[in-house]
Write a protein that holds these residues in place. Structure first.
Motif, PDB file in Angstrom:
ATOM      1  N   ASP A   1      -2.708 -11.794  -1.844  1.00 40.48           N
ATOM      2  CA  ASP A   1      -1.807 -10.772  -2.362  1.00 40.48           C
ATOM      3  C   ASP A   1      -2.631  -9.816  -3.222  1.00 40.48           C
ATOM      4  N   CYS A   2      -2.588  -8.540  -2.878  1.00 42.42           N
ATOM      5  CA  CYS A   2      -3.463  -7.579  -3.542  1.00 42.42           C
ATOM      6  C   CYS A   2      -2.885  -6.925  -4.787  1.00 42.42           C
ATOM      7  N   HIS A   3      -1.675  -7.323  -5.211  1.00 43.33           N
ATOM      8  CA  HIS A   3      -1.138  -6.716  -6.436  1.00 43.33           C
ATOM      9  C   HIS A   3      -0.250  -7.732  -7.154  1.00 43.33           C
ATOM     10  N   VAL A   4      -0.825  -8.433  -8.117  1.00 45.92           N
ATOM     11  CA  VAL A   4      -0.058  -9.376  -8.930  1.00 45.92           C
ATOM     12  C   VAL A   4      -0.336  -9.147 -10.404  1.00 45.92           C
ATOM     13  N   HIS A   5       0.593  -9.624 -11.229  1.00 43.35           N
ATOM     14  CA  HIS A   5       0.418  -9.701 -12.679  1.00 43.35           C
ATOM     15  C   HIS A   5       0.875 -11.108 -13.068  1.00 43.35           C
ATOM     16  N   LEU A   6      -0.054 -12.035 -13.112  1.00 44.72           N
ATOM     17  CA  LEU A   6       0.302 -13.441 -13.283  1.00 44.72           C
ATOM     18  C   LEU A   6       0.753 -13.806 -14.694  1.00 44.72           C
ATOM     19  N   ASP A   7       0.445 -12.964 -15.667  1.00 51.12           N
ATOM     20  CA  ASP A   7       0.712 -13.385 -17.041  1.00 51.12           C
ATOM     21  C   ASP A   7       2.183 -13.329 -17.426  1.00 51.12           C
ATOM     22  N   SER A   8       3.044 -12.696 -16.597  1.00 55.82           N
ATOM     23  CA  SER A   8       4.469 -12.724 -16.901  1.00 55.82           C
ATOM     24  C   SER A   8       5.279 -12.268 -15.710  1.00 55.82           C
ATOM     25  N   ASP A   9       6.441 -12.863 -15.517  1.00 55.74           N
ATOM     26  CA  ASP A   9       7.382 -12.348 -14.530  1.00 55.74           C
ATOM     27  C   ASP A   9       8.635 -11.837 -15.229  1.00 55.74           C
ATOM     28  N   ARG A  10       8.503 -11.538 -16.516  1.00 55.37           N
ATOM     29  CA  ARG A  10       9.599 -10.953 -17.273  1.00 55.37           C
ATOM     30  C   ARG A  10       9.362  -9.454 -17.430  1.00 55.37           C
ATOM     31  N   ALA A  11      10.435  -8.693 -17.457  1.00 58.83           N
ATOM     32  CA  ALA A  11      10.288  -7.242 -17.500  1.00 58.83           C
ATOM     33  C   ALA A  11      11.400  -6.637 -18.344  1.00 58.83           C
ATOM     34  N   GLY A  12      11.411  -5.319 -18.440  1.00 55.97           N
ATOM     35  CA  GLY A  12      12.443  -4.629 -19.191  1.00 55.97           C
ATOM     36  C   GLY A  12      12.459  -5.027 -20.653  1.00 55.97           C
ATOM     37  N   MET A  13      13.643  -5.086 -21.232  1.00 51.68           N
ATOM     38  CA  MET A  13      13.770  -5.397 -22.650  1.00 51.68           C
ATOM     39  C   MET A  13      13.277  -6.807 -22.951  1.00 51.68           C
ATOM     40  N   GLU A  14      13.499  -7.736 -22.019  1.00 51.86           N
ATOM     41  CA  GLU A  14      13.019  -9.109 -22.207  1.00 51.86           C
ATOM     42  C   GLU A  14      11.496  -9.138 -22.294  1.00 51.86           C
ATOM     43  N   GLY A  15      10.841  -8.407 -21.403  1.00 47.77           N
ATOM     44  CA  GLY A  15       9.383  -8.369 -21.410  1.00 47.77           C
ATOM     45  C   GLY A  15       8.830  -7.695 -22.657  1.00 47.77           C
ATOM     46  N   GLN A  16       9.494  -6.642 -23.108  1.00 52.61           N
ATOM     47  CA  GLN A  16       9.058  -5.949 -24.321  1.00 52.61           C
ATOM     48  C   GLN A  16       9.133  -6.876 -25.531  1.00 52.61           C
ATOM     49  N   LEU A  17      10.224  -7.621 -25.634  1.00 45.46           N
ATOM     50  CA  LEU A  17      10.364  -8.558 -26.750  1.00 45.46           C
ATOM     51  C   LEU A  17       9.309  -9.660 -26.670  1.00 45.46           C
ATOM     52  N   ALA A  18       9.081 -10.189 -25.480  1.00 50.46           N
ATOM     53  CA  ALA A  18       8.096 -11.263 -25.321  1.00 50.46           C
ATOM     54  C   ALA A  18       6.695 -10.807 -25.703  1.00 50.46           C
ATOM     55  N   SER A  19       6.398  -9.530 -25.481  1.00 49.01           N
ATOM     56  CA  SER A  19       5.049  -9.031 -25.763  1.00 49.01           C
ATOM     57  C   SER A  19       4.698  -9.065 -27.248  1.00 49.01           C
ATOM     58  N   VAL A  20       5.709  -9.137 -28.115  1.00 48.14           N
ATOM     59  CA  VAL A  20       5.430  -9.175 -29.551  1.00 48.14           C
ATOM     60  C   VAL A  20       5.912 -10.477 -30.203  1.00 48.14           C
ATOM     61  N   THR A  21       6.480 -11.385 -29.409  1.00 47.57           N
ATOM     62  CA  THR A  21       6.941 -12.652 -29.986  1.00 47.57           C
ATOM     63  C   THR A  21       6.203 -13.865 -29.413  1.00 47.57           C
ATOM     64  N   ASP A  22       5.812 -13.815 -28.161  1.00 47.95           N
ATOM     65  CA  ASP A  22       5.110 -14.946 -27.561  1.00 47.95           C
ATOM     66  C   ASP A  22       3.664 -15.003 -28.032  1.00 47.95           C
ATOM     67  N   SER A  23       3.169 -16.199 -28.277  1.00 49.11           N
ATOM     68  CA  SER A  23       1.772 -16.369 -28.642  1.00 49.11           C
ATOM     69  C   SER A  23       0.897 -16.242 -27.403  1.00 49.11           C
ATOM     70  N   VAL A  24      -0.401 -16.046 -27.619  1.00 44.06           N
ATOM     71  CA  VAL A  24      -1.342 -15.987 -26.500  1.00 44.06           C
ATOM     72  C   VAL A  24      -1.319 -17.309 -25.733  1.00 44.06           C
ATOM     73  N   ALA A  25      -1.145 -18.418 -26.454  1.00 42.58           N
ATOM     74  CA  ALA A  25      -1.099 -19.729 -25.801  1.00 42.58           C
ATOM     75  C   ALA A  25       0.092 -19.831 -24.851  1.00 42.58           C
ATOM     76  N   ILE A  26       1.254 -19.367 -25.297  1.00 44.82           N
ATOM     77  CA  ILE A  26       2.445 -19.385 -24.429  1.00 44.82           C
ATOM     78  C   ILE A  26       2.201 -18.535 -23.189  1.00 44.82           C
ATOM     79  N   THR A  27       1.620 -17.353 -23.381  1.00 50.18           N
ATOM     80  CA  THR A  27       1.331 -16.461 -22.255  1.00 50.18           C
ATOM     81  C   THR A  27       0.366 -17.117 -21.278  1.00 50.18           C
ATOM     82  N   ALA A  28      -0.607 -17.853 -21.804  1.00 39.85           N
ATOM     83  CA  ALA A  28      -1.574 -18.530 -20.944  1.00 39.85           C
ATOM     84  C   ALA A  28      -0.905 -19.603 -20.090  1.00 39.85           C
TER      85      ALA A  28
END
Length: 281
Positions: A1-28
């Motif tokens: 697959d030539c286009h993936v973003h494995l670090d999250s499948d959340r988007a929109g407002m949920e993804g925006q919130l996760a970007s400032v609340t989730d730790s790097v460990a959770i994202t990993a």
């Protein structure tokens, strides 16, 4: 697959919130979970075109060592865009939060600064370079999908990347941004939502690859069906304008009589196996 973003499948407002609340460990851990899902779906190699905090770069190496289960990953590190461009992580956040959000960002302004940004990603051990020449549907700013990077900036990025033997994948929706990327010698166009006749002709003449990401729209529609407020108003407006284009442009790309056999085949990502984060489209 030539286009993936494995670090999250959340988007929109949920993804925006996760970007400032989730730790790097959770994202990993989330990236590792998504990698396993992708492998289970049958994909043995993926091109991860943008992440934060070096999570998928580390996952790439971990899988290669046999310490984790997942597909072989070709990773672009952090995507490069101009300040206020599609991959500027500060968009949609209060200004006092910007210094923290910019800590791992790769924005550039002007040819020399963009050359520096490429070399920064090279130093991290990336497999390719990812840039954004246009706005994005998910950019939390109402500036549309047209060009947001200048010719000299794109040229400096492509020349620098190629000097290190790295290919350049370009997020581009608007035809003007597609043309800028192709004139500079980009190796692939991601999305290409508003590809017009002139840009199509240029694409065929350069031999660049086209990655239409057709299934991305399915994820948007599913999220909106589950929650009409899943995306900010400025995102919804752009989504409405772009949603009818993907299938049409691909049908046009392979219209009867076209010399599609002489050009690279597009690659169709599988949404079920392709997590798309809030910065991807």
């Amino acid at each position: 697959d030539c286009h993936v973003h494995l670090d999250s499948d959340r988007a929109g407002m949920e993804g925006q919130l996760a970007s400032v609340t989730d730790s790097v460990a959770i994202t990993a851990y989330e990236a590792a979970w998504n990698a396993r899902k992708t492998l289970n779906a049958g994909f043995t190699t993926v091109r991860n075109v943008g992440n934060s905090d070096g999570v998928t770069l580390a996952l790439r190496d971990t899988i290669a060592k046999g310490w984790a289960t997942g597909p072989r990953i070709l990773d672009a590190g952090s995507g490069i865009s101009t300040t206020s461009g599609h991959m500027d992580p500060t968009l949609g956040f209060r200004e006092e939060l910007h210094p923290a959000l910019e800590a791992h960002a790769t924005t550039c302004d002007g040819a020399d600064d963009c050359r520096r940004a490429v070399r920064k990603q090279i130093s991290r051990g990336v497999d390719l370079i990812k840039i954004a020449t246009t706005g994005g549907v998910n950019s939390r700013i109402g500036l549309g999908l047209g060009a947001q990077m200048l010719d000299d900036e794109v040229k400096s990025i492509v020349e620098t990347a190629h000097s290190y033997g790295k290919k350049v994948a370009v997020h581009a929706h608007g035809a003007d941004g597609i043309a800028i990327a192709l004139r500079a010698g980009a190796d692939s166009i991601e999305h290409g939502t508003l590809l017009d006749d002139a840009a199509l002709k240029l694409l065929l003449s350069t031999g660049a690859y086209y990655v239409p990401t057709l299934s991305t729209i399915n994820g948007y529609m599913e999220r909106i069906a589950a929650n009409p407020d899943a995306y900010a108003p400025e995102v919804r407006k752009k989504l409405t304008g772009a949603s009818g284009s993907p299938a049409k442009r691909c049908a046009k790309r392979f219209r009867p009589g076209s010399r599609s056999h002489s050009a690279p085949m597009p690659v169709f990502p599988n949404m079920a196996a392709m997590p798309m984060n809030s910065n991807s489209w």
